[in-house]
Design an enzyme around this catalytic site. Structure first.
Site, mmCIF file in Angstrom:
data_model
loop_
_atom_site.group_PDB
_atom_site.id
_atom_site.type_symbol
_atom_site.label_atom_id
_atom_site.label_comp_id
_atom_site.label_asym_id
_atom_site.label_seq_id
_atom_site.Cartn_x
_atom_site.Cartn_y
_atom_site.Cartn_z
ATOM 1 N N VAL A 16 0.557 -1.290 -0.029
ATOM 2 C CA VAL A 16 -0.018 -0.441 -0.023
ATOM 3 C C VAL A 16 1.470 1.210 0.010
ATOM 4 C CG1 VAL A 16 -2.174 1.272 1.221
ATOM 5 C CG2 VAL A 16 -1.677 -1.300 1.480
ATOM 6 N N LYS A 209 -13.066 -5.310 10.201
ATOM 7 C CA LYS A 209 -13.500 -4.098 9.321
ATOM 8 C C LYS A 209 -15.232 -4.286 9.805
ATOM 9 C CE LYS A 209 -10.715 -5.431 6.095
ATOM 10 N NZ LYS A 209 -10.391 -6.351 4.695
HETATM 11 P P1 NAP Z 1 2.964 -4.911 3.237
HETATM 12 O O1 NAP Z 1 3.443 -4.733 2.477
HETATM 13 O O2 NAP Z 1 3.731 -6.009 4.527
HETATM 14 O O3 NAP Z 1 4.103 -3.588 3.447
HETATM 15 C C1 NAP Z 1 4.801 -3.324 5.389
HETATM 16 C C2 NAP Z 1 5.582 -2.260 5.316
HETATM 17 O O4 NAP Z 1 5.841 -1.409 6.341
HETATM 18 C C3 NAP Z 1 7.439 -2.039 4.604
HETATM 19 O O5 NAP Z 1 7.704 -1.717 3.706
HETATM 20 C C4 NAP Z 1 8.085 -3.138 6.376
HETATM 21 O O6 NAP Z 1 9.500 -2.180 5.964
HETATM 22 C C5 NAP Z 1 7.556 -1.933 6.572
HETATM 23 N N1 NAP Z 1 7.195 -2.592 8.372
HETATM 24 C C6 NAP Z 1 6.903 -2.837 9.319
HETATM 25 N N2 NAP Z 1 7.103 -2.703 10.634
HETATM 26 C C7 NAP Z 1 8.571 -1.645 10.288
HETATM 27 C C8 NAP Z 1 8.840 -1.155 11.352
HETATM 28 N N3 NAP Z 1 8.412 -1.420 12.794
HETATM 29 N N4 NAP Z 1 8.952 0.262 10.980
HETATM 30 C C9 NAP Z 1 9.741 0.567 10.445
HETATM 31 N N5 NAP Z 1 8.687 0.101 8.709
HETATM 32 C C10 NAP Z 1 7.534 -0.829 9.426
HETATM 33 O O7 NAP Z 1 1.394 -4.385 4.101
HETATM 34 P P2 NAP Z 1 0.781 -4.003 2.774
HETATM 35 O O8 NAP Z 1 -0.118 -4.774 2.399
HETATM 36 O O9 NAP Z 1 1.072 -2.793 2.834
HETATM 37 O O10 NAP Z 1 -0.473 -3.384 4.319
HETATM 38 C C11 NAP Z 1 -0.282 -1.824 5.354
HETATM 39 C C12 NAP Z 1 -1.205 -1.780 6.246
HETATM 40 O O11 NAP Z 1 -1.810 -1.791 5.195
HETATM 41 C C13 NAP Z 1 -1.206 -2.828 6.919
HETATM 42 O O12 NAP Z 1 -2.208 -2.400 8.017
HETATM 43 C C14 NAP Z 1 -3.008 -3.928 6.229
HETATM 44 O O13 NAP Z 1 -3.630 -3.956 6.723
HETATM 45 C C15 NAP Z 1 -3.071 -2.486 5.284
HETATM 46 N N6 NAP Z 1 -3.847 -2.998 4.081
HETATM 47 C C16 NAP Z 1 -3.344 -3.639 3.163
HETATM 48 C C17 NAP Z 1 -4.971 -3.546 1.797
HETATM 49 C C18 NAP Z 1 -3.654 -4.704 1.525
HETATM 50 O O14 NAP Z 1 -4.048 -5.092 0.408
HETATM 51 N N7 NAP Z 1 -2.731 -5.040 1.076
HETATM 52 C C19 NAP Z 1 -5.437 -3.593 2.132
HETATM 53 C C20 NAP Z 1 -6.458 -2.233 2.971
HETATM 54 C C21 NAP Z 1 -5.367 -2.212 4.466
HETATM 55 P P3 NAP Z 1 9.829 -3.603 4.566
HETATM 56 O O15 NAP Z 1 9.375 -3.123 3.491
HETATM 57 O O16 NAP Z 1 11.264 -2.756 4.817
HETATM 58 O O17 NAP Z 1 10.272 -5.094 5.592
HETATM 59 N N1 HSE Z 2 -5.548 -8.636 3.628
HETATM 60 C C1 HSE Z 2 -7.077 -7.644 3.689
HETATM 61 C C2 HSE Z 2 -7.655 -8.535 2.635
HETATM 62 C C3 HSE Z 2 -6.775 -6.746 2.391
HETATM 63 O O1 HSE Z 2 -7.219 -9.561 2.190
HETATM 64 O O2 HSE Z 2 -9.120 -8.095 2.378
HETATM 65 C C4 HSE Z 2 -7.537 -4.834 2.478
HETATM 66 O O3 HSE Z 2 -8.322 -5.140 3.307
#
Ligand code: NAP
Ligand code: HSE
Length: 356
Positions: A16, A209
Site C-alpha cells: 500500500v 472491519k
Molecule cells: P506490507 O506489504 O507487508 O508492507 C508493510 C511495510 O511496513 C513494509 O514496507 C515494511 O518495511 C514496513 N514496516 C513494517 N514494520 C515496520 C516497522 N516496525 N518500522 C518501519 N517499517 C515497518 O503491508 P501492506 O499490505 O502494504 O499493508 C499495510 C497496512 O495496510 C496494513 O495495516 C494492512 O492491514 C493495511 N491494508 C492492506 C491492504 C492490502 O491490500 N495489502 C488493503 C487494506 C489495508 P520493509 O518494506 O522494509 O519490510
Molecule cells: N488482507 C485484506 C483483504 C486486505 O484481503 O481483504 C484489505 O483489507
C-alpha cells in the site's frame, strides 16, 4: 497552479505504501487541480524495516529511514500515514503523531478495532483527526458513506463480503478447483493477504472491519471480544459442491444487525448465500457492502477490496481530506456508550436469499 504543499511522512512502503507513492507521482497535478489549488502533497520521509530491500519505485534513497520517530519529529512532515500494519509499533507511532498534533491516515483495521477506544479518545483530546478509509473494503469509499452520506439514517443492517483474500481463495477453490494452500499462495502473490495471513483466513480481518462499520453505524465503540468470528480455514471443496447443489455459494459473510430490542449483533462466518442473492456474484478480490438504512432503503457498495491501487486510492482520498481540514471537526466518530452489543458466543447456520 499555486498549491499549498503539505509534507507527508509515510510509515511503510510495502504493497500500500508504495502504491501511495505511485499515485502521487502519477496524479499529483490532477489532485491539485481537482482541489482548486488547495492541495499538493510531497512525501518527505519514508520509514521501512529494511533499507537494503529492492523497491520497484524511483523513491530517492535519502527519504528512507528505519526510525519511525523521525516521521513525528521532522518539522517538514505535517501528516503521518501509518501503513506498517500490526498493533504494537503502529500504536506507538499513531499515539506519538496525535500527541504532536499531526493528523494520521491509516489502513490498519486491526489497530483501530483493537485499540480504537484509546486512539479515538486521544484523537478527540488532541483535536487531531485519524482518517481510515483504507481500513475497510480497500478502494470502496464505505467509511465516508457511513460518516457522511448516510448520516440521516438509522442503519438497520450491514451485510458484507469484506475480506478479499478469503473471497479470492473461495472463488479459486470453487471455479479452478485449486486446493486451499495454492489459492492462498496466489492471494499472497497478488498483494491481497496481510503480512501474516492468519487474520485473513481465520475471519478476524473481516471481523475487525465489521467492528469499524458497526461502530460508525451505531455510534459506540465495540468490544471485539463480543463478536462472533469464524474463518474459512475449514471450508472444503466438498462443502462448496454441496452448497452449490442446494442452490448456494459459500462466502465469508460479515453482518451487523440491529435487533428489535436495539441490541447490535456482529458476526463474521462462512455462510450459504443463495445464488440469487446480490452478494453471491461478488467474486475474487472484490468486496461488497449492502447497507439497509431506514430512509435510504437498500444500498450496495461494490469494488476491489484489497491490492495496491484500490487501497492506495483510499489512502489518497484521506490525505486530501486531511490537507483540507486541519482540525478534528470531521464526520462522525463513535462516542455513544449507551447502545448495546449482543454478546455472541453461539454459532448459528447463516443462509441468506435477500437483504436482512
Ligand atoms: P506490507 O506489504 O507487508 O508492507 C508493510 C511495510 O511496513 C513494509 O514496507 C515494511 O518495511 C514496513 N514496516 C513494517 N514494520 C515496520 C516497522 N516496525 N518500522 C518501519 N517499517 C515497518 O503491508 P501492506 O499490505 O502494504 O499493508 C499495510 C497496512 O495496510 C496494513 O495495516 C494492512 O492491514 C493495511 N491494508 C492492506 C491492504 C492490502 O491490500 N495489502 C488493503 C487494506 C489495508 P520493509 O518494506 O522494509 O519490510
Ligand atoms: N488482507 C485484506 C483483504 C486486505 O484481503 O481483504 C484489505 O483489507
Amino acid at each position: 497552479m499555486n498549491c499549498t504543499v503539505t509534507g507527508v511522512g509515510l510509515a511503510g512502503f510495502g504493497t500500500v505504501g508504495a502504491g501511495v507513492w505511485k499515485i502521487l507521482q502519477q496524479n499529483n497535478e490532477l489532485i491539485c487541480s481537482r482541489s482548486q489549488g488547495t492541495v499538493q502533497m510531497e512525501i518527505r520521509k519514508i520509514a521501512v524495516r529494511d533499507l537494503k530491500k529492492t523497491r520497484d519505485t524511483d523513491a530517492p534513497a535519502n527519504l528512507f529511514t528505519t526510525n519511525l520517530e523521525q516521521l513525528v519529529d521532522d518539522p517538514s512532515v505535517d501528516i503521518v500515514v501509518e501503513l506498517i500494519g500490526g498493533t504494537d509499533a503502529a500504536f506507538d507511532l499513531v499515539c506519538a503523531a496525535l500527541k504532536a498534533g499531526k493528523p494520521v491516515v491509516t489502513g490498519n483495521k486491526a489497530l483501530l478495532a483493537e485499540k480504537g477506544p484509546e486512539l479515538f479518545t486521544l484523537s478527540q483530546q488532541q483535536r487531531t483527526p485519524i482518517y481510515f478509509e483504507a481500513a475497510v473494503a480497500g478502494g470502496i469509499p464505505i467509511i465516508k458513506a457511513l460518516q457522511e452520506s448516510l448520516i440521516g439514517n438509522e442503519i438497520n443492517s450491514i451485510a458484507g463480503i469484506i475480506n478479499g483474500t478469503s473471497n479470492y481463495i473461495l472463488q479459486r477453490m470453487t471455479e479452478a478447483g485449486l486446493a486451499y494452500p495454492e489459492a492462498l499462495q496466489e492471494a499472497k502473490q497478488l498483494g491481497y493477504a496481510e503480512a501474516d495471513e492468519t487474520l485473513d483466513v481465520n475471519g478476524w480481518d473481516a471481523a475487525h472491519k465489521a467492528i469499524l462499520l458497526g461502530s460508525l453505524a451505531h455510534g459506540f465503540l465495540i468490544d471485539y471480544e463480543n463478536v462472533y468470528v469464524r474463518g474459512i480455514e475449514k471450508v472444503t471443496p466438498l462443502d462448496i459442491r454441496f452448497a452449490s447443489e442446494l442452490g448456494y455459494v459459500v462466502k465469508l459473510l460479515s453482518l451487523v444487525l440491529k435487533r428489535e430490542n436495539g441490541e447490535i449483533e456482529i458476526r463474521t462466518q462462512p455462510s450459504f448465500l443463495s445464488k440469487k442473492h446480490i452478494l453471491a456474484s461478488v467474486n475474487g478480490v472484490f468486496n461488497a457492502v449492502a447497507i439497509k438504512g431506514d430512509q435510504v432503503g437498500e444500498s450496495l457498495f461494490y469494488g476491489r477490496g484489497a491490492g495496491q491501487g484500490p487501497t492506495a486510492s483510499s489512502v489518497i482520498s484521506d490525505l486530501v481530506e486531511a490537507c483540507r481540514n486541519n482540525s478534528s471537526e470531521r464526520g462522525f466518530l463513535p462516542t455513544d456508550q449507551k447502545a448495546a452489543l449482543l454478546r455472541l458466543i453461539t454459532p448459528r447456520l447463516l443462509t441468506m436469499s435477500a437483504f436482512p
